[in-house]
Write a protein that holds these residues in place. Structure first.
Motif, PDB file in Angstrom:
ATOM      1  N   ARG A   1       0.840  -1.211   0.000  1.00  0.00           N
ATOM      2  CA  ARG A   1       0.000   0.000   0.000  1.00  0.00           C
ATOM      3  C   ARG A   1       0.866   1.248   0.000  1.00  0.00           C
ATOM      4  N   GLY A   2       1.949   1.211   0.744  1.00  0.00           N
ATOM      5  CA  GLY A   2       2.864   2.350   0.793  1.00  0.00           C
ATOM      6  C   GLY A   2       3.512   2.644  -0.555  1.00  0.00           C
ATOM      7  N   ARG A   3       3.621   1.627  -1.388  1.00  0.00           N
ATOM      8  CA  ARG A   3       4.185   1.786  -2.734  1.00  0.00           C
ATOM      9  C   ARG A   3       3.120   2.165  -3.758  1.00  0.00           C
ATOM     10  N   GLY A   4       1.872   2.320  -3.302  1.00  0.00           N
ATOM     11  CA  GLY A   4       0.805   2.767  -4.188  1.00  0.00           C
ATOM     12  C   GLY A   4      -0.005   1.669  -4.849  1.00  0.00           C
ATOM     13  N   TYR A   5       0.189   0.423  -4.431  1.00  0.00           N
ATOM     14  CA  TYR A   5      -0.562  -0.687  -5.007  1.00  0.00           C
ATOM     15  C   TYR A   5      -1.817  -0.969  -4.179  1.00  0.00           C
ATOM     16  N   VAL A   6      -2.828  -1.513  -4.839  1.00  0.00           N
ATOM     17  CA  VAL A   6      -3.994  -2.025  -4.124  1.00  0.00           C
ATOM     18  C   VAL A   6      -3.767  -3.520  -3.985  1.00  0.00           C
ATOM     19  N   ALA A   7      -3.776  -3.996  -2.753  1.00  0.00           N
ATOM     20  CA  ALA A   7      -3.572  -5.413  -2.473  1.00  0.00           C
ATOM     21  C   ALA A   7      -4.860  -5.971  -1.890  1.00  0.00           C
TER      22      ALA A   7
ATOM     23  N   GLY B   1      -0.942 -20.785  -0.593  1.00  0.00           N
ATOM     24  CA  GLY B   1       0.031 -19.905   0.026  1.00  0.00           C
ATOM     25  C   GLY B   1       0.055 -18.490  -0.520  1.00  0.00           C
ATOM     26  N   ILE B   2      -0.829 -18.174  -1.439  1.00  0.00           N
ATOM     27  CA  ILE B   2      -0.865 -16.832  -2.017  1.00  0.00           C
ATOM     28  C   ILE B   2      -1.524 -15.891  -1.014  1.00  0.00           C
ATOM     29  N   ASP B   3      -0.760 -14.906  -0.573  1.00  0.00           N
ATOM     30  CA  ASP B   3      -1.251 -13.980   0.446  1.00  0.00           C
ATOM     31  C   ASP B   3      -2.090 -12.852  -0.141  1.00  0.00           C
ATOM     32  N   PHE B   4      -1.667 -12.317  -1.297  1.00  0.00           N
ATOM     33  CA  PHE B   4      -2.348 -11.152  -1.866  1.00  0.00           C
ATOM     34  C   PHE B   4      -2.411 -11.213  -3.377  1.00  0.00           C
ATOM     35  N   ARG B   5      -3.454 -10.584  -3.909  1.00  0.00           N
ATOM     36  CA  ARG B   5      -3.540 -10.249  -5.329  1.00  0.00           C
ATOM     37  C   ARG B   5      -3.192  -8.772  -5.398  1.00  0.00           C
ATOM     38  N   VAL B   6      -2.328  -8.389  -6.308  1.00  0.00           N
ATOM     39  CA  VAL B   6      -1.881  -6.997  -6.376  1.00  0.00           C
ATOM     40  C   VAL B   6      -2.213  -6.406  -7.739  1.00  0.00           C
TER      41      VAL B   6
ATOM     42  N   LYS C   1      -2.629  -8.439 -11.659  1.00  0.00           N
ATOM     43  CA  LYS C   1      -1.595  -9.020 -12.514  1.00  0.00           C
ATOM     44  C   LYS C   1      -0.577  -9.837 -11.721  1.00  0.00           C
ATOM     45  N   HIS C   2      -0.452  -9.526 -10.419  1.00  0.00           N
ATOM     46  CA  HIS C   2       0.571 -10.160  -9.592  1.00  0.00           C
ATOM     47  C   HIS C   2      -0.058 -10.857  -8.396  1.00  0.00           C
ATOM     48  N   LEU C   3       0.508 -12.010  -8.047  1.00  0.00           N
ATOM     49  CA  LEU C   3       0.092 -12.727  -6.856  1.00  0.00           C
ATOM     50  C   LEU C   3       1.301 -12.814  -5.935  1.00  0.00           C
TER      51      LEU C   3
ATOM     52  N   LYS D   1      -2.321 -17.155 -15.718  1.00  0.00           N
ATOM     53  CA  LYS D   1      -1.681 -16.108 -16.524  1.00  0.00           C
ATOM     54  C   LYS D   1      -1.360 -14.862 -15.685  1.00  0.00           C
ATOM     55  N   LYS D   2      -0.819 -15.112 -14.493  1.00  0.00           N
ATOM     56  CA  LYS D   2      -0.418 -14.056 -13.559  1.00  0.00           C
ATOM     57  C   LYS D   2       1.074 -14.189 -13.280  1.00  0.00           C
ATOM     58  N   ASN D   3       1.622 -13.200 -12.588  1.00  0.00           N
ATOM     59  CA  ASN D   3       3.026 -13.223 -12.177  1.00  0.00           C
ATOM     60  C   ASN D   3       3.105 -13.569 -10.696  1.00  0.00           C
ATOM     61  N   LEU D   4       3.959 -14.537 -10.352  1.00  0.00           N
ATOM     62  CA  LEU D   4       4.175 -14.880  -8.950  1.00  0.00           C
ATOM     63  C   LEU D   4       5.333 -14.045  -8.428  1.00  0.00           C
TER      64      LEU D   4
END
Length: 187
Positions: free
Chosen positions: A104-110, A117-122, A134-136, A162-165
């Motif tokens: 969040r501090g970097r401006g992403y919505v998580a 084990g995937i903690d967040f979608r970003v 796009k990112h997990l 079709k996402k980035n880990l």
């Protein structure tokens, strides 16, 4: 004298949104609070109320954006009290909060992750509400082993979506380093 008045009027006071801790969930009931927070990518709508994930509640409480009242004893909760409550439910509460706060501090919505084990979608900056993440994010704490098989299984799952880990590795000082995992073959 006029300068003081100008300074006072130009500074808007942040009015925290009221929220309630009910067992293990933080709930926002006010319509204005629900609208404001959900537009910014916080919480999940449940029956006309907004349920915040514990890391979202901690983040917003830390920023002074919400004020949490424990429904059980009607006491206002501080950051440490809320964190302790969530650590009873999730032993990795602090780790998830640190990753969430950094993103969040970097401006992403998580948003909350889903399985393996995937903690967040970003979501990319400015993309929230316009498409899919796009990112997990897969959080790893320094010193806690993670099997290569688990990483490989997660990577295959993410590739099928079709996402980035992205591995979020937290060192002992709480600093986070991100690694993109593009392909992992075990042969």
């Amino acid at each position: 004298m006029e300068k003081n008045n100008e300074a006072e009027t130009s500074q808007e006071a942040i009015v925290p949104v009221g929220a309630s801790l009910k067992e293990t969930a933080v709930i926002v009931s006010s319509l204005e609070g629900i609208e404001e927070l959900s537009m910014k990518g916080y919480g999940v709508d449940e029956n006309g109320k907004l349920r915040l994930a514990f890391y979202e509640a901690l983040f917003l409480l830390g920023k002074g954006a919400i004020e949490v009242t424990d429904e059980e004893n009607k006491q206002k909760m501080d950051f440490q009290g809320l964190l302790k409550r969530f650590q009873q439910v999730d032993k990795d509460a602090w780790v998830r909060y640190l990753i969430y706060r950094d993103l969040r501090g970097r401006g992403y919505v998580a948003r909350e992750g889903f399985g393996l084990g995937i903690d967040f979608r970003v979501y990319e900056r400015g993309d929230y509400g316009k498409g899919t993440a796009k990112h997990l994010i897969f959080g790893i704490q320094e010193g806690q082993p993670v099997s290569v098989e688990k990483l490989a299984r997660t990577q295959r799952y993410v590739q099928n979506l079709k996402k980035n880990l992205v591995l979020a590795v937290i060192n002992r000082r709480g600093e986070i380093v991100y690694y993109s995992l593009s392909e992992l073959n075990l042969k």
